[in-house]
Design a protein around this motif. Structure first.
Motif, PDB file in Angstrom:
ATOM      1  N   GLY A 193     -23.532 -11.271  -4.180  1.00 46.83           N
ATOM      2  CA  GLY A 193     -23.115 -11.921  -5.050  1.00 46.83           C
ATOM      3  C   GLY A 193     -21.416 -11.793  -5.776  1.00 46.83           C
ATOM      4  N   PHE A 194     -21.050 -10.875  -5.631  1.00 42.03           N
ATOM      5  CA  PHE A 194     -19.653 -10.583  -6.092  1.00 42.03           C
ATOM      6  C   PHE A 194     -19.405 -12.137  -6.146  1.00 42.03           C
ATOM      7  CE2 PHE A 194     -20.446  -6.427  -4.313  1.00 42.03           C
ATOM      8  CZ  PHE A 194     -20.523  -5.546  -5.700  1.00 42.03           C
ATOM      9  N   ASP A 195     -17.795 -11.831  -7.342  1.00 43.73           N
ATOM     10  CA  ASP A 195     -18.126 -13.851  -7.608  1.00 43.73           C
ATOM     11  C   ASP A 195     -16.766 -13.780  -6.929  1.00 43.73           C
ATOM     12  OD1 ASP A 195     -20.034 -13.942  -9.510  1.00 43.73           O
ATOM     13  OD2 ASP A 195     -19.115 -13.522 -11.055  1.00 43.73           O
ATOM     14  N   GLU A 196     -15.550 -12.722  -6.736  1.00 51.20           N
ATOM     15  CA  GLU A 196     -13.846 -12.678  -6.824  1.00 51.20           C
ATOM     16  C   GLU A 196     -14.258 -11.155  -5.823  1.00 51.20           C
ATOM     17  OE1 GLU A 196     -10.949 -12.805  -9.154  1.00 51.20           O
ATOM     18  OE2 GLU A 196     -12.390 -13.129 -10.794  1.00 51.20           O
ATOM     19  N   VAL A 197     -14.097 -11.721  -4.059  1.00 51.51           N
ATOM     20  CA  VAL A 197     -14.184 -10.410  -3.166  1.00 51.51           C
ATOM     21  C   VAL A 197     -12.869 -11.172  -2.251  1.00 51.51           C
ATOM     22  CG1 VAL A 197     -14.890  -9.591  -0.934  1.00 51.51           C
ATOM     23  CG2 VAL A 197     -16.746 -10.312  -2.784  1.00 51.51           C
ATOM     24  N   TYR A 198     -11.869 -10.120  -1.559  1.00 53.32           N
ATOM     25  CA  TYR A 198     -10.255 -10.403  -1.399  1.00 53.32           C
ATOM     26  C   TYR A 198     -10.476  -9.313  -0.150  1.00 53.32           C
ATOM     27  CZ  TYR A 198      -9.405 -13.150  -6.211  1.00 53.32           C
ATOM     28  OH  TYR A 198      -9.264 -13.073  -6.558  1.00 53.32           O
ATOM     29  N   SER A 199     -10.011 -10.042   0.672  1.00 52.12           N
ATOM     30  CA  SER A 199      -9.435  -9.248   2.139  1.00 52.12           C
ATOM     31  C   SER A 199      -8.304  -8.945   1.743  1.00 52.12           C
ATOM     32  CB  SER A 199     -10.311  -9.964   3.430  1.00 52.12           C
ATOM     33  OG  SER A 199      -9.354  -8.775   4.313  1.00 52.12           O
ATOM     34  N   LEU A 200      -7.521  -7.869   2.306  1.00 52.45           N
ATOM     35  CA  LEU A 200      -6.160  -7.006   2.079  1.00 52.45           C
ATOM     36  C   LEU A 200      -5.693  -7.621   3.657  1.00 52.45           C
ATOM     37  CD1 LEU A 200      -3.385  -6.582   0.359  1.00 52.45           C
ATOM     38  CD2 LEU A 200      -4.484  -4.155   1.380  1.00 52.45           C
ATOM     39  N   ASP A 201      -4.506  -8.192   3.103  1.00 53.37           N
ATOM     40  CA  ASP A 201      -3.641  -8.965   4.403  1.00 53.37           C
ATOM     41  C   ASP A 201      -2.675  -7.565   4.835  1.00 53.37           C
ATOM     42  OD1 ASP A 201      -4.740 -11.758   4.266  1.00 53.37           O
ATOM     43  OD2 ASP A 201      -3.544 -12.920   3.476  1.00 53.37           O
ATOM     44  N   GLY A 202      -2.785  -7.403   6.213  1.00 49.29           N
ATOM     45  CA  GLY A 202      -1.938  -6.640   7.040  1.00 49.29           C
ATOM     46  C   GLY A 202      -2.622  -5.279   6.688  1.00 49.29           C
ATOM     47  N   GLY A 203      -3.198  -4.742   5.551  1.00 42.89           N
ATOM     48  CA  GLY A 203      -4.683  -3.683   5.483  1.00 42.89           C
ATOM     49  C   GLY A 203      -3.936  -2.648   4.917  1.00 42.89           C
ATOM     50  N   PHE A 204      -4.306  -1.871   5.494  1.00 38.60           N
ATOM     51  CA  PHE A 204      -3.521  -0.194   4.522  1.00 38.60           C
ATOM     52  C   PHE A 204      -2.065   0.048   5.734  1.00 38.60           C
ATOM     53  CE2 PHE A 204      -3.126   4.461   5.021  1.00 38.60           C
ATOM     54  CZ  PHE A 204      -2.740   4.520   2.929  1.00 38.60           C
ATOM     55  N   VAL A 205      -2.316  -0.184   6.466  1.00 45.48           N
ATOM     56  CA  VAL A 205      -1.194  -0.278   7.633  1.00 45.48           C
ATOM     57  C   VAL A 205       0.035  -0.877   6.984  1.00 45.48           C
ATOM     58  CG1 VAL A 205      -0.390  -0.251  10.256  1.00 45.48           C
ATOM     59  CG2 VAL A 205      -2.723   0.569   9.866  1.00 45.48           C
ATOM     60  N   ASP A 206      -0.450  -2.285   6.649  1.00 42.13           N
ATOM     61  CA  ASP A 206       1.179  -2.292   6.105  1.00 42.13           C
ATOM     62  C   ASP A 206       1.520  -2.421   4.769  1.00 42.13           C
ATOM     63  OD1 ASP A 206       3.034  -4.887   6.488  1.00 42.13           O
ATOM     64  OD2 ASP A 206       1.770  -5.584   4.446  1.00 42.13           O
ATOM     65  N   TRP A 207      -0.019  -1.796   4.219  1.00 44.17           N
ATOM     66  CA  TRP A 207       0.629  -1.030   1.764  1.00 44.17           C
ATOM     67  C   TRP A 207       0.792   0.267   2.378  1.00 44.17           C
ATOM     68  CZ3 TRP A 207      -0.625  -3.223  -2.538  1.00 44.17           C
ATOM     69  CH2 TRP A 207      -0.449  -1.936  -3.224  1.00 44.17           C
ATOM     70  N   ALA A 208       1.306   1.061   3.257  1.00 43.23           N
ATOM     71  CA  ALA A 208       1.668   2.356   4.032  1.00 43.23           C
ATOM     72  C   ALA A 208       2.905   2.131   3.879  1.00 43.23           C
ATOM     73  CB  ALA A 208       0.804   2.815   4.252  1.00 43.23           C
ATOM     74  N   HIS A 209       3.293   1.191   4.386  1.00 45.14           N
ATOM     75  CA  HIS A 209       4.684   1.208   4.803  1.00 45.14           C
ATOM     76  C   HIS A 209       5.309   0.849   4.051  1.00 45.14           C
ATOM     77  CE1 HIS A 209       8.128  -0.173   7.857  1.00 45.14           C
ATOM     78  NE2 HIS A 209       8.265  -1.341   7.571  1.00 45.14           N
ATOM     79  N   ARG A 210       4.726  -0.583   3.812  1.00 47.67           N
ATOM     80  CA  ARG A 210       5.939  -0.743   1.962  1.00 47.67           C
ATOM     81  C   ARG A 210       5.427  -0.558   1.035  1.00 47.67           C
ATOM     82  NH1 ARG A 210       5.344  -7.484   2.150  1.00 47.67           N
ATOM     83  NH2 ARG A 210       4.127  -7.757   4.211  1.00 47.67           N
ATOM     84  N   ARG A 211       5.042   0.306   0.578  1.00 45.66           N
ATOM     85  CA  ARG A 211       4.846   1.002  -0.549  1.00 45.66           C
ATOM     86  C   ARG A 211       4.273   2.349  -0.486  1.00 45.66           C
ATOM     87  NH1 ARG A 211       5.192  -2.768  -4.197  1.00 45.66           N
ATOM     88  NH2 ARG A 211       4.678  -5.427  -3.193  1.00 45.66           N
ATOM     89  N   PRO A 212       4.900   3.148  -0.334  1.00 47.42           N
ATOM     90  CA  PRO A 212       4.997   4.848   0.416  1.00 47.42           C
ATOM     91  C   PRO A 212       4.290   5.295  -1.315  1.00 47.42           C
ATOM     92  CG  PRO A 212       6.658   4.417   1.419  1.00 47.42           C
ATOM     93  CD  PRO A 212       6.190   3.048   0.246  1.00 47.42           C
ATOM     94  N   ASP A 213       5.075   5.265  -2.217  1.00 44.68           N
ATOM     95  CA  ASP A 213       4.877   6.128  -2.726  1.00 44.68           C
ATOM     96  C   ASP A 213       3.199   5.061  -3.648  1.00 44.68           C
ATOM     97  OD1 ASP A 213       6.814   4.653  -2.553  1.00 44.68           O
ATOM     98  OD2 ASP A 213       7.735   4.066  -4.647  1.00 44.68           O
ATOM     99  N   SER A 214       2.186   4.160  -3.196  1.00 45.30           N
ATOM    100  CA  SER A 214       1.369   4.295  -3.730  1.00 45.30           C
ATOM    101  C   SER A 214       0.347   4.153  -3.011  1.00 45.30           C
ATOM    102  CB  SER A 214       1.471   2.433  -3.777  1.00 45.30           C
ATOM    103  OG  SER A 214       2.280   1.529  -4.981  1.00 45.30           O
ATOM    104  N   VAL A 215       0.225   5.383  -2.090  1.00 49.04           N
ATOM    105  CA  VAL A 215      -0.556   6.180  -0.670  1.00 49.04           C
ATOM    106  C   VAL A 215      -0.878   7.339  -1.625  1.00 49.04           C
ATOM    107  CG1 VAL A 215      -0.927   6.473   0.862  1.00 49.04           C
ATOM    108  CG2 VAL A 215       0.657   5.074   0.617  1.00 49.04           C
ATOM    109  N   GLU A 216      -1.991   7.682  -1.570  1.00 53.05           N
ATOM    110  CA  GLU A 216      -2.376   9.202  -1.930  1.00 53.05           C
ATOM    111  C   GLU A 216      -3.374   9.633  -0.522  1.00 53.05           C
ATOM    112  OE1 GLU A 216      -6.384  10.375  -5.261  1.00 53.05           O
ATOM    113  OE2 GLU A 216      -5.009   8.312  -5.715  1.00 53.05           O
TER     114      GLU A 216
END
Length: 108
Positions: free
Chosen positions: A84-107
């Motif tokens: 029932g959620f109106d807006e649902v997204y799947s992050l392309d590339g996942g965490f691996v890609d995110w951590a590679h591109r944006r290491p400062d946004s990783v906790e």
């Protein structure tokens, strides 16, 4: 009609986070991987915590699902859209890609 989700690219997510846009960021990787690093502001989601997410998150809150590479998050996103959620997204590339591109946004 099959509930649907949308693909979200990392650049758009980074923009939404910098705008402090209200959204629920959920990470479906295993607990150890999540503990070792996750996108700032995300919460771990598994079979024990998903009922609480569905019960307590307003259906108009956008939900962004993160996995390792952006594959299993698609199934989870589709399932959440069916809850029932109106807006649902799947992050392309996942965490691996995110951590590679944006290491400062990783906790860690």
């Amino acid at each position: 009609m099959t509930p649907s989700f949308e693909h979200l690219d990392p650049t758009t997510l980074a923009q939404w986070l910098s705008e402090r846009r209200p959204l629920q960021l959920v990470d479906i990787r295993d607990p150890l991987s999540f503990a070792q690093g996750h996108i700032l502001g995300s919460r771990h989601l598994d079979n024990t915590t998903v009922a609480e997410l569905v019960d307590k998150t307003p259906s108009d809150t956008p939900v962004v699902v993160v996995c390792y590479h952006g594959h299993s998050s698609q199934q989870a996103a589709s399932w959440l859209a069916g809850q029932g959620f109106d807006e649902v997204y799947s992050l392309d590339g996942g965490f691996v890609d995110w951590a590679h591109r944006r290491p400062d946004s990783v906790e860690r």
